[in-house]
Design a protein around this motif. Structure first.
Motif, mmCIF file in Angstrom:
data_model
loop_
_atom_site.group_PDB
_atom_site.id
_atom_site.type_symbol
_atom_site.label_atom_id
_atom_site.label_comp_id
_atom_site.label_asym_id
_atom_site.label_seq_id
_atom_site.Cartn_x
_atom_site.Cartn_y
_atom_site.Cartn_z
ATOM 1 N N THR A 4 -5.520 -0.634 10.578
ATOM 2 C CA THR A 4 -4.195 -0.867 10.007
ATOM 3 C C THR A 4 -4.018 -2.325 9.598
ATOM 4 O OG1 THR A 4 -3.248 0.901 11.378
ATOM 5 C CG2 THR A 4 -1.726 -0.714 10.454
ATOM 6 N N VAL A 5 -4.425 -3.221 10.489
ATOM 7 C CA VAL A 5 -4.308 -4.656 10.198
ATOM 8 C C VAL A 5 -5.190 -5.040 9.018
ATOM 9 C CG1 VAL A 5 -4.737 -6.968 11.087
ATOM 10 C CG2 VAL A 5 -3.653 -5.258 12.548
ATOM 11 N N VAL A 6 -6.425 -4.509 8.986
ATOM 12 C CA VAL A 6 -7.354 -4.837 7.897
ATOM 13 C C VAL A 6 -6.803 -4.358 6.557
ATOM 14 C CG1 VAL A 6 -9.625 -4.334 6.910
ATOM 15 C CG2 VAL A 6 -9.410 -4.917 9.332
ATOM 16 N N VAL A 7 -6.307 -3.114 6.511
ATOM 17 C CA VAL A 7 -5.766 -2.566 5.260
ATOM 18 C C VAL A 7 -4.560 -3.376 4.788
ATOM 19 C CG1 VAL A 7 -4.592 -0.586 4.227
ATOM 20 C CG2 VAL A 7 -6.626 -0.237 5.641
ATOM 21 N N ALA A 8 -3.647 -3.693 5.722
ATOM 22 C CA ALA A 8 -2.469 -4.476 5.366
ATOM 23 C C ALA A 8 -2.862 -5.865 4.873
ATOM 24 C CB ALA A 8 -1.515 -4.571 6.556
ATOM 25 N N ALA A 9 -3.849 -6.486 5.546
ATOM 26 C CA ALA A 9 -4.288 -7.829 5.157
ATOM 27 C C ALA A 9 -4.935 -7.819 3.775
ATOM 28 C CB ALA A 9 -5.257 -8.391 6.193
ATOM 29 N N VAL A 10 -5.786 -6.821 3.514
ATOM 30 C CA VAL A 10 -6.431 -6.719 2.205
ATOM 31 C C VAL A 10 -5.388 -6.478 1.118
ATOM 32 C CG1 VAL A 10 -7.976 -5.317 0.785
ATOM 33 C CG2 VAL A 10 -8.650 -5.956 3.117
ATOM 34 N N ALA A 11 -4.446 -5.564 1.390
ATOM 35 C CA ALA A 11 -3.392 -5.279 0.408
ATOM 36 C C ALA A 11 -2.563 -6.528 0.123
ATOM 37 C CB ALA A 11 -2.497 -4.155 0.917
ATOM 38 N N LEU A 12 -2.228 -7.282 1.182
ATOM 39 C CA LEU A 12 -1.460 -8.511 0.994
ATOM 40 C C LEU A 12 -2.243 -9.521 0.166
ATOM 41 C CD1 LEU A 12 1.123 -10.075 1.666
ATOM 42 C CD2 LEU A 12 -0.013 -10.902 3.750
ATOM 43 N N GLY A 13 -3.536 -9.643 0.446
ATOM 44 C CA GLY A 13 -4.371 -10.569 -0.313
ATOM 45 C C GLY A 13 -4.428 -10.210 -1.787
ATOM 46 N N LYS B 1 5.925 -6.537 2.550
ATOM 47 C CA LYS B 1 6.450 -5.193 2.813
ATOM 48 C C LYS B 1 5.530 -4.122 2.240
ATOM 49 C CE LYS B 1 9.776 -3.902 0.217
ATOM 50 N NZ LYS B 1 11.108 -3.847 -0.403
ATOM 51 N N LEU B 2 5.081 -4.288 0.997
ATOM 52 C CA LEU B 2 4.195 -3.311 0.382
ATOM 53 C C LEU B 2 2.862 -3.230 1.112
ATOM 54 C CD1 LEU B 2 4.857 -3.989 -3.417
ATOM 55 C CD2 LEU B 2 5.712 -2.097 -2.026
ATOM 56 N N ALA B 3 2.365 -4.368 1.613
ATOM 57 C CA ALA B 3 1.106 -4.375 2.362
ATOM 58 C C ALA B 3 1.242 -3.599 3.668
ATOM 59 C CB ALA B 3 0.673 -5.813 2.640
ATOM 60 N N VAL B 4 2.363 -3.788 4.371
ATOM 61 C CA VAL B 4 2.601 -3.055 5.616
ATOM 62 C C VAL B 4 2.686 -1.557 5.339
ATOM 63 C CG1 VAL B 4 4.275 -2.644 7.470
ATOM 64 C CG2 VAL B 4 3.713 -4.984 6.792
ATOM 65 N N ILE B 5 3.368 -1.183 4.251
ATOM 66 C CA ILE B 5 3.467 0.236 3.889
ATOM 67 C C ILE B 5 2.077 0.812 3.605
ATOM 68 C CG2 ILE B 5 4.270 1.811 2.079
ATOM 69 C CD1 ILE B 5 6.828 0.126 1.928
ATOM 70 N N GLY B 6 1.226 0.022 2.934
ATOM 71 C CA GLY B 6 -0.143 0.480 2.688
ATOM 72 C C GLY B 6 -0.891 0.739 3.986
#
Length: 402
Positions: free
Chosen positions: A12-21, A177-182
């Motif tokens: 979850t953290v990895v996906v959110a971090a990648v999406a945020l990046g 917010k969008l990264a967390v949703i991802g």
């Protein structure tokens, strides 16, 4: 979660971090088409995303996904009228032809400004609830006190300094917010794939089909926000705004429908009740422990940016439609007073229904405007007439959940 918990949290953290990046990557962030899409997309899946699960589960039970699809179809109908008006109504402002249609368009903007008054109260009440939820406090009186402090602080800031300083953080709040949703959607999908879902869709609250329909009409604000594309004309041309609004609605529909379908088995029975507006934190926290705190942070950031955006939008709209007779600073004071009154007189679900009706007045007028302008297009006129009728039904029949 069981033995999968550590891996699920890490993923979850990895996906959110990648999406945020990706979202904050300069090439992506500065792309005009993406920036034009992010504004309506962030509005559509803003506050609604935080309450839509418990609300639709409580009202429609196992039919919550179908109810979500219905809301998105309704929003698409309203959005199609506004997209039509971007192309056909806006050029009238530069001419002296059809003044009655220009007057209708201006009146609809006045109603939208007042709808923003109500939505600011809604956003800030949700912000207060999530802020206290982060400290383990679920109490309506304390939530209203916290909201009042935030309302007053923003009102004073808007009157004396304006909102430029806060608006600068909006793009980062939206991206977070969008990264967390991802990350949330990936976690929910993985739990389903692993067969770790032990619950089932909750039963709907007792009530007739007509009562359920009225509650769903009162939740239109959960998918509201696409109309912001109409007011980006100083930054983007009509073609870009029409295309970006269409993409924003399609993307938000996919996100909302996937979220409801994936989260429904995790929603407890009798989802609506004390603290229901922040219940999603507990629900997703049971899926992946890191999601609860992340969602609280995302909620606080997104609600603050949404409230600031709507305060600024309402002030600017009133300043424009009153021919500069009402200054934005005076409008901010009016919003502050209205938000305080609504905070202490209406609960969060009442605000949802109240705001839905206010926005539906705007959608009714926009559908009527599109209907008149669609001369020689019979199918378009039928659709816009249907949109006007349904928007007016929201105004007349929409009621709060719970």
């Amino acid at each position: 979660m069981g033995s999968h918990a550590p891996a699920l949290n890490a993923l979850t953290v990895v996906v959110a971090a990648v999406a945020l990046g990706v979202l904050l990557w300069p090439t992506v962030r500065r792309r005009p088409a993406w920036r034009a899409t992010v504004t309506p997309l962030a509005s559509i899946i803003g506050s609604g995303f935080l309450v839509v699960g418990p609300v639709l589960a409580g009202v429609a039970g196992s039919w919550a996904t179908a109810a979500m699809i219905g809301l998105c179809v309704l929003a698409w109908l309203f959005g199609s009228a506004i997209r039509f008006n971007i192309v056909h109504a806006e050029p009238l402002r530069d001419s002296e032809t059809r003044p009655h249609l220009q007057a209708l368009d201006r009146l609809s903007e006045v109603m939208l400004a007042f709808a923003y008054f109500i939505s600011v109260a809604y956003y800030l009440n949700l912000l207060g609830a999530y802020l206290l939820k982060g400290f383990g406090v679920v109490d309506p009186t304390w939530e209203r006190m916290a909201t009042s402090v935030i309302v007053l602080a923003l009102g004073v800031l808007g009157y004396w300094r304006g909102f430029k300083a806060i608006e600068r953080v909006e793009v980062f709040a939206v991206s977070f917010k969008l990264a967390v949703i991802g990350g949330l959607l990936v976690a929910l999908a993985l739990v389903l794939a692993l067969g770790d879902v032990h619950g089932h869709a909750p039963a709907a609250e007792d009530g007739t089909g007509w009562h359920v329909a009225r509650v769903l009409l009162g939740t239109v604000i959960l998918v509201q926000g696409f109309e912001t594309s109409r007011f980006l004309g100083r930054h983007y041309d009509a073609t870009t705004r029409v295309r970006s609004m269409r993409w924003a609605q399609l993307l938000s529909t996919g996100i909302y429908v996937a979220f409801i379908a994936l989260v429904l088995p995790h929603v407890p029975q009798r989802a609506l009740g004390l603290g229901a507006e922040t219940q999603i934190v507990d629900i997703v926290g049971g899926v992946a422990a890191v999601l609860g705190p992340l969602l609280v942070l995302a909620a606080v950031a997104s609600q603050l940016s949404a409230a600031v955006a709507d305060m600024g939008g309402a002030g600017g709209l009133l300043h424009e439609v009153t021919s500069q007779r009402v200054s934005p600073r005076m409008a901010y004071l009016g919003i502050t007073v209205a938000a305080l009154i609504l905070t202490w007189s209406v609960d969060i679900f009442g605000l949802i229904a109240f705001a839905s009706r206010a926005f539906a007045v705007y959608y009714t007028m926009q559908c009527l405007l599109a209907f008149v302008l669609a001369e020689g297009r019979p199918l378009r006129r039928v659709l816009f007439a249907l949109g006007a009728v349904l928007a007016f039904a929201v105004v007349v029949f929409g009621i709060p959940a719970g």
